[in-house]
Design a protein around this motif. Structure first.
Motif, mmCIF file in Angstrom:
data_model
loop_
_atom_site.group_PDB
_atom_site.id
_atom_site.type_symbol
_atom_site.label_atom_id
_atom_site.label_comp_id
_atom_site.label_asym_id
_atom_site.label_seq_id
_atom_site.Cartn_x
_atom_site.Cartn_y
_atom_site.Cartn_z
ATOM 1 N N ILE A 25 0.833 -1.203 0.000
ATOM 2 C CA ILE A 25 0.000 0.000 0.000
ATOM 3 C C ILE A 25 0.868 1.253 0.000
ATOM 4 C CG2 ILE A 25 -1.616 1.380 1.386
ATOM 5 C CD1 ILE A 25 -3.033 -1.247 2.100
ATOM 6 N N LEU A 26 1.870 1.295 0.868
ATOM 7 C CA LEU A 26 2.729 2.476 0.933
ATOM 8 C C LEU A 26 3.499 2.680 -0.367
ATOM 9 C CD1 LEU A 26 3.931 2.213 4.633
ATOM 10 C CD2 LEU A 26 2.219 3.781 3.666
ATOM 11 N N SER A 27 3.879 1.594 -1.009
ATOM 12 C CA SER A 27 4.539 1.698 -2.310
ATOM 13 C C SER A 27 3.569 2.221 -3.374
ATOM 14 C CB SER A 27 5.103 0.342 -2.719
ATOM 15 O OG SER A 27 5.662 0.404 -3.999
ATOM 16 N N ALA A 28 2.346 1.730 -3.372
ATOM 17 C CA ALA A 28 1.346 2.148 -4.363
ATOM 18 C C ALA A 28 1.041 3.637 -4.269
ATOM 19 C CB ALA A 28 0.059 1.336 -4.194
ATOM 20 N N VAL A 29 1.094 4.188 -3.062
ATOM 21 C CA VAL A 29 0.799 5.623 -2.888
ATOM 22 C C VAL A 29 2.060 6.476 -2.877
ATOM 23 C CG1 VAL A 29 -1.350 5.137 -1.667
ATOM 24 C CG2 VAL A 29 0.736 5.578 -0.347
ATOM 25 N N SER A 30 3.222 5.848 -3.008
ATOM 26 C CA SER A 30 4.524 6.537 -2.984
ATOM 27 C C SER A 30 4.719 7.326 -1.693
ATOM 28 C CB SER A 30 4.694 7.449 -4.201
ATOM 29 O OG SER A 30 4.614 6.711 -5.384
ATOM 30 N N TRP A 31 4.355 6.730 -0.584
ATOM 31 C CA TRP A 31 4.517 7.363 0.736
ATOM 32 C C TRP A 31 5.979 7.414 1.106
ATOM 33 C CZ3 TRP A 31 1.270 9.600 4.286
ATOM 34 C CH2 TRP A 31 1.829 9.851 5.547
ATOM 35 N N PRO A 32 6.471 8.485 1.622
ATOM 36 C CA PRO A 32 5.862 9.799 1.856
ATOM 37 C C PRO A 32 6.224 10.805 0.778
ATOM 38 C CG PRO A 32 7.888 9.697 3.095
ATOM 39 C CD PRO A 32 7.766 8.394 2.322
ATOM 40 N N ASP A 33 6.843 10.320 -0.313
ATOM 41 C CA ASP A 33 7.399 11.227 -1.321
ATOM 42 C C ASP A 33 6.349 11.919 -2.174
ATOM 43 O OD1 ASP A 33 9.990 10.534 -0.471
ATOM 44 O OD2 ASP A 33 9.900 8.718 -1.703
ATOM 45 N N GLN A 34 5.234 11.261 -2.394
ATOM 46 C CA GLN A 34 4.169 11.839 -3.207
ATOM 47 C C GLN A 34 3.588 13.063 -2.499
ATOM 48 O OE1 GLN A 34 3.279 10.776 -6.206
ATOM 49 N NE2 GLN A 34 1.547 12.129 -6.482
ATOM 50 N N ARG A 35 3.312 14.074 -3.239
ATOM 51 C CA ARG A 35 2.651 15.253 -2.677
ATOM 52 C C ARG A 35 1.161 15.140 -2.979
ATOM 53 N NH1 ARG A 35 5.836 15.800 0.839
ATOM 54 N NH2 ARG A 35 7.897 16.598 0.402
ATOM 55 N N GLY A 36 0.355 15.809 -2.208
ATOM 56 C CA GLY A 36 -1.075 15.800 -2.464
ATOM 57 C C GLY A 36 -1.814 14.879 -1.522
ATOM 58 N N THR A 37 -2.990 14.474 -1.952
ATOM 59 C CA THR A 37 -3.898 13.687 -1.127
ATOM 60 C C THR A 37 -4.304 12.429 -1.864
ATOM 61 O OG1 THR A 37 -4.729 15.695 -0.073
ATOM 62 C CG2 THR A 37 -6.139 13.739 0.056
ATOM 63 N N THR A 38 -4.151 11.291 -1.185
ATOM 64 C CA THR A 38 -4.552 10.009 -1.743
ATOM 65 C C THR A 38 -5.440 9.285 -0.740
ATOM 66 O OG1 THR A 38 -2.506 9.808 -3.019
ATOM 67 C CG2 THR A 38 -3.773 7.792 -2.666
ATOM 68 N N ILE A 39 -6.558 8.774 -1.245
ATOM 69 C CA ILE A 39 -7.466 7.955 -0.441
ATOM 70 C C ILE A 39 -7.278 6.512 -0.873
ATOM 71 C CG2 ILE A 39 -9.875 7.476 0.153
ATOM 72 C CD1 ILE A 39 -10.452 10.420 -0.779
ATOM 73 N N VAL A 40 -7.079 5.625 0.091
ATOM 74 C CA VAL A 40 -7.013 4.188 -0.180
ATOM 75 C C VAL A 40 -8.255 3.557 0.428
ATOM 76 C CG1 VAL A 40 -5.796 2.028 0.284
ATOM 77 C CG2 VAL A 40 -4.498 4.100 -0.235
ATOM 78 N N VAL A 41 -9.057 2.898 -0.396
ATOM 79 C CA VAL A 41 -10.228 2.185 0.096
ATOM 80 C C VAL A 41 -9.862 0.709 0.103
ATOM 81 C CG1 VAL A 41 -12.699 1.768 -0.156
ATOM 82 C CG2 VAL A 41 -11.712 3.943 -0.940
ATOM 83 N N GLY A 42 -9.797 0.139 1.318
ATOM 84 C CA GLY A 42 -9.301 -1.225 1.427
ATOM 85 C C GLY A 42 -9.903 -1.992 2.582
ATOM 86 N N HIS A 43 -9.067 -2.849 3.171
ATOM 87 C CA HIS A 43 -9.527 -3.898 4.077
ATOM 88 C C HIS A 43 -8.732 -3.938 5.376
ATOM 89 C CE1 HIS A 43 -11.566 -5.645 0.536
ATOM 90 N NE2 HIS A 43 -10.483 -5.265 -0.105
ATOM 91 N N GLN A 44 -9.351 -4.530 6.377
ATOM 92 C CA GLN A 44 -8.695 -4.909 7.620
ATOM 93 C C GLN A 44 -8.118 -6.300 7.410
ATOM 94 O OE1 GLN A 44 -7.882 -2.462 9.793
ATOM 95 N NE2 GLN A 44 -8.135 -3.955 11.389
ATOM 96 N N PRO A 45 -7.032 -6.675 8.016
ATOM 97 C CA PRO A 45 -6.283 -5.911 9.010
ATOM 98 C C PRO A 45 -5.208 -5.005 8.401
ATOM 99 C CG PRO A 45 -5.369 -8.105 8.894
ATOM 100 C CD PRO A 45 -6.542 -8.069 7.927
#
Length: 150
Positions: free
Chosen positions: A81-101
């Protein structure tokens, strides 16, 4: 970067061989959180959604403009997940809709530095921001919203 972790809303018990879908309660949960988000989100944001029907239904309460992303699916890992959103390098706002746990593990890793069991309620949203302070990256919990509080 703003990272919003949104767990899919409540589902019905699936029929034999069917994929779970949002219940009427789940549709209300998703609509409440989406309405709250619409008043808080910047104009430009992205939405990454697990390929399951229940997550897509949850995201559609907010927008039809989302990207299906295997890296956020039911067998996702915090790292994927962190790779998919490029955390923390990406700027802006990303919403991840996913699952527990997995979403709980992502939240605990970002806030506490380790993957400890943290439960994110169905339909709930956790908003975590990264920021630079005194040449040091900080992760800040900006909001935790559960549908029953709205």
């Amino acid at each position: 970067m703003n990272l919003l972790l949104w767990r899919h809303a409540t589902t019905n018990e699936p029929e034999d061989g069917q994929e779970p879908v949002l219940s009427s309660r789940g549709r209300r949960q998703a609509a409440l959180v989406a309405a709250w988000l619409q008043s808080k989100l910047p104009a430009d944001y992205s939405v990454l959604v697990s390929p399951t029907l229940r997550t897509q239904q949850t995201a559609r309460a907010l927008t039809d403009e989302f990207e299906l992303c295997e890296e956020t699916g039911p067998v996702a890992t915090p790292a994927s997940i962190l790779s998919a959103v490029s955390w923390p390098d990406q700027r802006g706002t990303t919403i991840v809709v996913g699952h527990q746990p997995t979403l709980g593990h992502v939240a605990s890793f970002l806030l506490f530095g380790s993957e400890v069991p943290v439960s994110i309620k169905k339909g709930a949203l956790w908003w975590i921001a990264s920021r630079d302070r005194e040449d040091r990256l900080q992760n800040v919990l900006r909001a935790v919203i559960t549908p029953d509080l709205l």
